[in-house]
Design a protein around this motif. Structure first.
Motif, PDB file in Angstrom:
ATOM      1  N   VAL A  80       0.837  -1.204   0.000  1.00 21.63           N
ATOM      2  CA  VAL A  80       0.000   0.000   0.000  1.00 21.63           C
ATOM      3  C   VAL A  80       0.869   1.249   0.000  1.00 21.63           C
ATOM      4  CG1 VAL A  80      -1.760   1.306   1.252  1.00 21.63           C
ATOM      5  CG2 VAL A  80      -1.909  -1.189   1.140  1.00 21.63           C
ATOM      6  N   THR A  81       1.838   1.283   0.888  1.00 19.20           N
ATOM      7  CA  THR A  81       2.746   2.433   0.968  1.00 19.20           C
ATOM      8  C   THR A  81       4.178   1.971   1.212  1.00 19.20           C
ATOM      9  OG1 THR A  81       2.394   2.648   3.366  1.00 19.20           O
ATOM     10  CG2 THR A  81       0.985   3.990   1.924  1.00 19.20           C
ATOM     11  N   ILE A  82       5.130   2.796   0.774  1.00 18.82           N
ATOM     12  CA  ILE A  82       6.532   2.651   1.143  1.00 18.82           C
ATOM     13  C   ILE A  82       6.935   3.982   1.763  1.00 18.82           C
ATOM     14  CG2 ILE A  82       8.907   2.331   0.334  1.00 18.82           C
ATOM     15  CD1 ILE A  82       7.899   0.556  -1.848  1.00 18.82           C
ATOM     16  N   GLY A  83       7.049   3.995   3.072  1.00 18.25           N
ATOM     17  CA  GLY A  83       7.253   5.261   3.767  1.00 18.25           C
ATOM     18  C   GLY A  83       6.000   6.102   3.655  1.00 18.25           C
ATOM     19  N   THR A  84       6.134   7.278   3.055  1.00 18.70           N
ATOM     20  CA  THR A  84       4.960   8.143   2.838  1.00 18.70           C
ATOM     21  C   THR A  84       4.449   8.060   1.399  1.00 18.70           C
ATOM     22  OG1 THR A  84       6.417  10.013   2.325  1.00 18.70           O
ATOM     23  CG2 THR A  84       5.707   9.773   4.621  1.00 18.70           C
ATOM     24  N   PHE A  85       5.128   7.237   0.559  1.00 18.11           N
ATOM     25  CA  PHE A  85       4.750   7.145  -0.851  1.00 18.11           C
ATOM     26  C   PHE A  85       3.634   6.118  -1.050  1.00 18.11           C
ATOM     27  CE2 PHE A  85       5.316   5.209  -5.106  1.00 18.11           C
ATOM     28  CZ  PHE A  85       5.091   6.354  -5.882  1.00 18.11           C
ATOM     29  N   GLN A  86       2.528   6.554  -1.659  1.00 18.07           N
ATOM     30  CA  GLN A  86       1.408   5.663  -1.969  1.00 18.07           C
ATOM     31  C   GLN A  86       1.718   4.884  -3.249  1.00 18.07           C
ATOM     32  OE1 GLN A  86      -1.632   5.190  -0.379  1.00 18.07           O
ATOM     33  NE2 GLN A  86      -1.025   6.501   1.329  1.00 18.07           N
ATOM     34  N   LEU A  87       1.789   3.557  -3.144  1.00 16.04           N
ATOM     35  CA  LEU A  87       2.123   2.729  -4.310  1.00 16.04           C
ATOM     36  C   LEU A  87       1.065   2.806  -5.408  1.00 16.04           C
ATOM     37  CD1 LEU A  87       3.641  -0.439  -2.610  1.00 16.04           C
ATOM     38  CD2 LEU A  87       4.840   1.331  -3.883  1.00 16.04           C
ATOM     39  N   SER A  88      -0.157   3.188  -5.048  1.00  9.90           N
ATOM     40  CA  SER A  88      -1.208   3.328  -6.059  1.00  9.90           C
ATOM     41  C   SER A  88      -0.852   4.406  -7.090  1.00  9.90           C
ATOM     42  CB  SER A  88      -2.544   3.666  -5.398  1.00  9.90           C
ATOM     43  OG  SER A  88      -2.449   4.867  -4.651  1.00  9.90           O
TER      44      SER A  88
END
Length: 378
Positions: A80-88
């Motif tokens: 779903v996320t990597i750190g604060t980055f939304q994988l979507s």
């Protein structure tokens, strides 16, 4: 393929069986932290084994998809996320890369084919954009899904046919030229027809912003395809490694898109997953059936009937996923596309394999006629 290579591939069948047994045991023992990894290993071993069988080889990518989806179901937090980055946020760029790849494989000759077989292309497109949207609307209404999940089913039905239909047409001994033409034209018509049909059929399920969807499809589909066409004529063939990399990149992109979507909608999938799988199966297979018999009623050759069946039943689920994201409803509207993608590859591969072993009657007649002419000459 040598006998040694075949033997190596066959070793993965018992390995897959061991992983399946292990998965059942850890599931019964409620060791769910391990279950997802073991299920992924089962599907991966099975996919490798399928590579050694010419009839099952086409299913190997679909089984890999099931492997990564199983990880997303068990460990959604990692996708779903990597750190604060939304994988979507990767979904639209990945779709643009896939559409760019489609454009690189096209040429002006493909568009010239429209003039050589206008009847087949018109029937294929009309069937595609009437049968699948109407079946989607009917299925969504009958199953009484929550509005946004039902809208996802309709959205899949309103999208153009997918690139997978071209591969399946080749395997099914169908008319590949017709398949490529229908896929191309239906894709180019998508910026207008998909929002229009969604507005008409899906408007009661979820709010549709017509012009926003038109622009979303244009930037996801049309602009990358045009860029791909330019690439084809300006650069194609000059960088061999890039030509080989594009199909692999497309497959990786599809796998990543489905993984992110399943992870995002995992909780909703657990609630309606079983029913949604059934609904998706009905949607997909009814499309094959009605597409085939529509062509038969119009007295098309058997090869063309097979092509239209595959073009009608197989959708661009990736585009539907991207549109669900741009609507801000990836966890609800995006569920049906996430299921439809693997589903259509399984059913499409199955029907294509069955047709592959049955030479079309018109083609069989041509073969017999050629053999007869050869005998007369001798």
């Amino acid at each position: 393929m040598t006998s040694i290579q075949r033997s190596v591939y066959n070793l993965f069948y018992p390995l897959a069986s061991l992983f399946l047994i292990a998965y059942i045991i850890v599931t019964i023992q409620h060791y769910h932290d391990w279950a997802g990894c073991i299920l992924m290993l089962f599907f991966t071993a099975l996919a490798i084994a399928f590579r050694g069988n010419k009839f099952l080889k086409g299913l190997s990518f679909t089984v890999i998809i099931l492997a990564v989806v199983s990880l997303a179901m068990y460990y959604p937090q990692y996708f779903v996320t990597i750190g604060t980055f939304q994988l979507s946020a990767l979904i639209v760029p990945l779709l643009q890369i896939i559409m760019f790849g489609m454009g690189t494989e096209l040429s002006l000759k493909d568009f010239a084919q429209v003039l050589s077989m206008p009847k087949g292309i018109i029937v294929g497109i009309v069937c595609h954009y009437t049968i699948m949207p109407l079946i989607g609307f009917t299925v969504a209404s009958l199953f009484n899904f929550p509005g946004e999940i039902g809208a996802g089913i309709i959205l899949v039905g309103c999208c153009p046919s997918g690139l997978a239909s071209n591969v399946m047409s080749y395997l099914a001994r169908a008319n590949l030229a017709l398949s490529v033409s229908v896929t191309t034209i239906s894709t180019l018509l998508a910026p207008f027809l998909t929002p229009l049909l969604m507005n008409l059929l899906g408007g009661s399920f979820v709010e549709i912003h017509f012009w926003t969807m038109v622009w979303d499809i244009t930037k996801i589909v049309i602009i990358p395809i045009v860029a791909g066409l330019l690439f084809h004529y300006l650069i194609h063939g000059k960088f061999k490694w890039l030509d080989k990399a594009m199909p692999i990149l497309s497959m990786v992109g599809i796998a990543l898109i489905l993984t992110v979507m399943v992870a995002a909608g995992r909780d909703n999938l657990l609630k309606v997953g079983g029913l949604l799988i059934i609904a998706t199966f009905i949607h997909n297979t009814t499309g094959f059936f009605l597409g085939y018999w529509s062509a038969r009623v119009l007295k098309f050759p058997e090869r063309d009937c097979r092509t239209i069946a595959l073009e009608v039943g197989m959708q661009n689920a990736g585009l539907a996923s991207g549109l669900a994201l741009t609507m801000g409803k990836i966890a609800t509207v995006g569920l049906a596309p996430a299921i439809f993608g693997p589903m259509m590859n399984i059913t499409g591969s199955s029907i294509s394999s069955w047709w592959h072993n049955r030479v079309p009657k018109d083609e069989e007649t041509e073969i017999k006629s050629t053999q007869s002419e050869k005998l007369q000459v001798q």
